[in-house]
Design a protein around this motif. Structure first.
Motif, PDB file in Angstrom:
ATOM      1  N   ASN A 110      -1.575 -11.442  11.571  1.00 39.01           N
ATOM      2  CA  ASN A 110      -2.090 -10.361  10.449  1.00 39.01           C
ATOM      3  C   ASN A 110      -1.013  -9.833   9.269  1.00 39.01           C
ATOM      4  O   ASN A 110      -1.299  -9.879   8.246  1.00 39.01           O
ATOM      5  CB  ASN A 110      -3.006  -9.320  11.133  1.00 39.01           C
ATOM      6  CG  ASN A 110      -4.178  -9.793  11.692  1.00 39.01           C
ATOM      7  OD1 ASN A 110      -4.851 -10.755  11.323  1.00 39.01           O
ATOM      8  ND2 ASN A 110      -4.461  -8.929  12.519  1.00 39.01           N
ATOM      9  N   MET A 114      -0.155 -10.932   4.934  1.00 38.72           N
ATOM     10  CA  MET A 114      -0.384  -9.942   3.782  1.00 38.72           C
ATOM     11  C   MET A 114       0.736 -10.104   2.648  1.00 38.72           C
ATOM     12  O   MET A 114       1.772 -10.552   2.927  1.00 38.72           O
ATOM     13  CB  MET A 114      -0.180  -8.339   4.589  1.00 38.72           C
ATOM     14  CG  MET A 114      -1.186  -7.772   5.421  1.00 38.72           C
ATOM     15  SD  MET A 114      -0.731  -6.075   6.119  1.00 38.72           S
ATOM     16  CE  MET A 114      -2.034  -6.034   7.405  1.00 38.72           C
ATOM     17  N   THR A 115       0.117  -9.454   1.709  1.00 40.59           N
ATOM     18  CA  THR A 115       1.096  -9.599   0.566  1.00 40.59           C
ATOM     19  C   THR A 115       1.845  -8.381   0.551  1.00 40.59           C
ATOM     20  O   THR A 115       1.758  -7.576   1.433  1.00 40.59           O
ATOM     21  CB  THR A 115       0.239  -9.791  -0.760  1.00 40.59           C
ATOM     22  OG1 THR A 115      -0.381  -8.310  -0.826  1.00 40.59           O
ATOM     23  CG2 THR A 115      -0.762 -10.536  -1.017  1.00 40.59           C
ATOM     24  N   ALA A 117       2.076  -5.978  -1.500  1.00 38.87           N
ATOM     25  CA  ALA A 117       1.345  -4.604  -1.809  1.00 38.87           C
ATOM     26  C   ALA A 117       0.321  -4.263  -0.654  1.00 38.87           C
ATOM     27  O   ALA A 117       0.483  -3.032  -0.266  1.00 38.87           O
ATOM     28  CB  ALA A 117       0.350  -4.992  -3.026  1.00 38.87           C
ATOM     29  N   GLU A 118       0.060  -5.213   0.130  1.00 39.42           N
ATOM     30  CA  GLU A 118      -0.818  -4.916   1.038  1.00 39.42           C
ATOM     31  C   GLU A 118      -0.275  -4.666   2.389  1.00 39.42           C
ATOM     32  O   GLU A 118      -0.570  -3.425   3.006  1.00 39.42           O
ATOM     33  CB  GLU A 118      -1.716  -6.501   1.638  1.00 39.42           C
ATOM     34  CG  GLU A 118      -2.861  -6.933   0.793  1.00 39.42           C
ATOM     35  CD  GLU A 118      -3.342  -8.165   1.180  1.00 39.42           C
ATOM     36  OE1 GLU A 118      -4.408  -8.297   0.868  1.00 39.42           O
ATOM     37  OE2 GLU A 118      -2.469  -8.820   1.651  1.00 39.42           O
ATOM     38  N   LEU A 119       1.139  -5.049   2.668  1.00 37.75           N
ATOM     39  CA  LEU A 119       1.735  -4.591   3.521  1.00 37.75           C
ATOM     40  C   LEU A 119       2.182  -3.021   3.344  1.00 37.75           C
ATOM     41  O   LEU A 119       2.365  -2.156   4.355  1.00 37.75           O
ATOM     42  CB  LEU A 119       3.291  -5.283   3.694  1.00 37.75           C
ATOM     43  CG  LEU A 119       3.374  -6.672   4.435  1.00 37.75           C
ATOM     44  CD1 LEU A 119       4.580  -7.476   4.041  1.00 37.75           C
ATOM     45  CD2 LEU A 119       3.169  -6.408   5.628  1.00 37.75           C
ATOM     46  N   LYS A 120       2.706  -2.473   1.898  1.00 37.60           N
ATOM     47  CA  LYS A 120       3.047  -1.358   1.711  1.00 37.60           C
ATOM     48  C   LYS A 120       1.906  -0.388   2.034  1.00 37.60           C
ATOM     49  O   LYS A 120       2.018   0.617   2.548  1.00 37.60           O
ATOM     50  CB  LYS A 120       3.328  -1.359   0.191  1.00 37.60           C
ATOM     51  CG  LYS A 120       3.685   0.055  -0.304  1.00 37.60           C
ATOM     52  CD  LYS A 120       4.233   0.023  -1.696  1.00 37.60           C
ATOM     53  CE  LYS A 120       4.719   1.733  -2.039  1.00 37.60           C
ATOM     54  NZ  LYS A 120       4.992   1.693  -3.313  1.00 37.60           N
ATOM     55  N   GLU A 121       0.557  -0.719   1.808  1.00 36.44           N
ATOM     56  CA  GLU A 121      -0.595  -0.085   1.876  1.00 36.44           C
ATOM     57  C   GLU A 121      -0.702   0.199   3.523  1.00 36.44           C
ATOM     58  O   GLU A 121      -1.109   1.374   3.854  1.00 36.44           O
ATOM     59  CB  GLU A 121      -1.859  -0.782   1.129  1.00 36.44           C
ATOM     60  CG  GLU A 121      -3.006   0.053   1.398  1.00 36.44           C
ATOM     61  CD  GLU A 121      -4.423  -0.728   0.657  1.00 36.44           C
ATOM     62  OE1 GLU A 121      -5.424  -0.494   1.163  1.00 36.44           O
ATOM     63  OE2 GLU A 121      -3.959  -1.223  -0.371  1.00 36.44           O
ATOM     64  N   HIS A 122      -0.673  -1.057   4.051  1.00 36.13           N
ATOM     65  CA  HIS A 122      -0.609  -0.849   5.731  1.00 36.13           C
ATOM     66  C   HIS A 122       0.209   0.026   6.229  1.00 36.13           C
ATOM     67  O   HIS A 122      -0.283   0.739   7.125  1.00 36.13           O
ATOM     68  CB  HIS A 122      -0.904  -2.297   5.984  1.00 36.13           C
ATOM     69  CG  HIS A 122      -1.211  -2.392   7.692  1.00 36.13           C
ATOM     70  ND1 HIS A 122      -2.419  -1.931   8.059  1.00 36.13           N
ATOM     71  CD2 HIS A 122      -0.546  -2.947   8.755  1.00 36.13           C
ATOM     72  CE1 HIS A 122      -2.214  -2.168   9.484  1.00 36.13           C
ATOM     73  NE2 HIS A 122      -1.202  -2.759   9.786  1.00 36.13           N
ATOM     74  N   TYR A 123       1.385   0.021   5.701  1.00 36.18           N
ATOM     75  CA  TYR A 123       2.440   0.651   6.197  1.00 36.18           C
ATOM     76  C   TYR A 123       2.232   2.316   6.056  1.00 36.18           C
ATOM     77  O   TYR A 123       2.209   3.093   6.960  1.00 36.18           O
ATOM     78  CB  TYR A 123       3.841   0.475   5.520  1.00 36.18           C
ATOM     79  CG  TYR A 123       5.026   1.218   5.774  1.00 36.18           C
ATOM     80  CD1 TYR A 123       5.742   0.615   6.973  1.00 36.18           C
ATOM     81  CD2 TYR A 123       5.461   2.485   5.473  1.00 36.18           C
ATOM     82  CE1 TYR A 123       6.938   1.565   7.238  1.00 36.18           C
ATOM     83  CE2 TYR A 123       6.441   3.026   5.840  1.00 36.18           C
ATOM     84  CZ  TYR A 123       7.356   2.562   6.874  1.00 36.18           C
ATOM     85  OH  TYR A 123       8.245   3.279   7.157  1.00 36.18           O
ATOM     86  N   GLU A 125      -0.836   3.472   5.367  1.00 35.92           N
ATOM     87  CA  GLU A 125      -1.866   3.777   6.446  1.00 35.92           C
ATOM     88  C   GLU A 125      -1.723   4.104   7.810  1.00 35.92           C
ATOM     89  O   GLU A 125      -2.046   5.151   8.393  1.00 35.92           O
ATOM     90  CB  GLU A 125      -2.823   2.627   6.515  1.00 35.92           C
ATOM     91  CG  GLU A 125      -4.258   2.814   7.152  1.00 35.92           C
ATOM     92  CD  GLU A 125      -5.146   1.618   6.863  1.00 35.92           C
ATOM     93  OE1 GLU A 125      -5.208   0.962   8.052  1.00 35.92           O
ATOM     94  OE2 GLU A 125      -5.432   1.111   5.643  1.00 35.92           O
ATOM     95  N   ARG A 147       8.442  -6.588   5.683  1.00 33.08           N
ATOM     96  CA  ARG A 147       8.709  -6.057   4.311  1.00 33.08           C
ATOM     97  C   ARG A 147      10.154  -6.170   3.983  1.00 33.08           C
ATOM     98  O   ARG A 147      10.348  -6.614   2.766  1.00 33.08           O
ATOM     99  CB  ARG A 147       8.636  -4.225   4.099  1.00 33.08           C
ATOM    100  CG  ARG A 147       6.731  -4.296   4.178  1.00 33.08           C
ATOM    101  CD  ARG A 147       6.530  -2.665   3.915  1.00 33.08           C
ATOM    102  NE  ARG A 147       7.120  -2.179   2.719  1.00 33.08           N
ATOM    103  CZ  ARG A 147       7.071  -0.820   2.567  1.00 33.08           C
ATOM    104  NH1 ARG A 147       6.672  -0.074   3.125  1.00 33.08           N
ATOM    105  NH2 ARG A 147       7.041  -0.384   1.235  1.00 33.08           N
TER     106      ARG A 147
END
Length: 177
Positions: A110, A114-115, A117-123, A125, A147
């Motif tokens: 998973n 992730m892109t 941007a998605e990794l940053k958002e998930h981090y 969160e 990242r």
């Protein structure tokens, strides 16, 4: 034990540093110092060092092979640091119970998908989530590694015995970028 074969294997694979055993804070500090010394002039030191620390802490906290020393229960594993012309590679390995392997694969897959941007958002969160009392961290290790390495991660799971699976995690950091 054929130490000459181990020596040759390490030389052929450009292994600058390797450790196998129970990882505690004191050993982690010493290994970190070795890496810092080797990379003192490298601008990627912060990324490489951060990844090394995360992988070491994963062994310390999550390896299912444990050793009790001085009232501490610490994980056992192996970690290597290699350098080629194109990249640095940090590889860690440790034993996990068979029943944990599929969940671990799923979590890593998973994260790999992730892109940036998605990794940053998930981090962000994950860092804001409330942790349960048994948690050893915020679940950020693999996200942070992904990242810092710009997604250049891989893993291998191999059967070890009736109880354990050997989990190998490989992180590559390009020298050029």
């Amino acid at each position: 034990m054929d130490l000459l074969n181990i020596y040759r294997l390490m030389k052929e694979n450009d292994i600058l540093f390797s450790f196998k055993g129970a990882l505690n804070q004191e050993i982690l500090v010493e290994m970190g110092n070795q890496i810092k010394t080797h990379l003192s002039m490298n601008k990627k030191l912060k990324k490489i060092f951060g990844i090394f620390i995360e992988l070491s802490q994963n062994i310390m906290h999550y390896s299912d092979e444990r050793e009790i020393t001085q009232n501490s229960n610490i994980g056992i594993g192996i970690i290597t640091f290699t350098e080629s012309e194109q990249e640095y590679t940090i590889t860690s390995g440790n034993l996990v119970f068979h029943e944990k392997a599929d969940d671990l694969k799923h979590r890593i897959d998973n994260i790999k998908a992730m892109t940036a941007a998605e990794l940053k958002e998930h981090y962000n969160e994950m860092i804001s989530r409330e942790r349960n009392a048994e948690s050893k961290g915020a679940g950020l290790g693999f996200i942070d590694i992904c990242r810092k390495s710009e997604g250049n991660i891989n893993y291998i799971f191999r059967p070890y015995d009736d109880i354990y699976t050997f989990f190998q995690f490989v992180v590559k950091i390009d020298k050029v970028n």
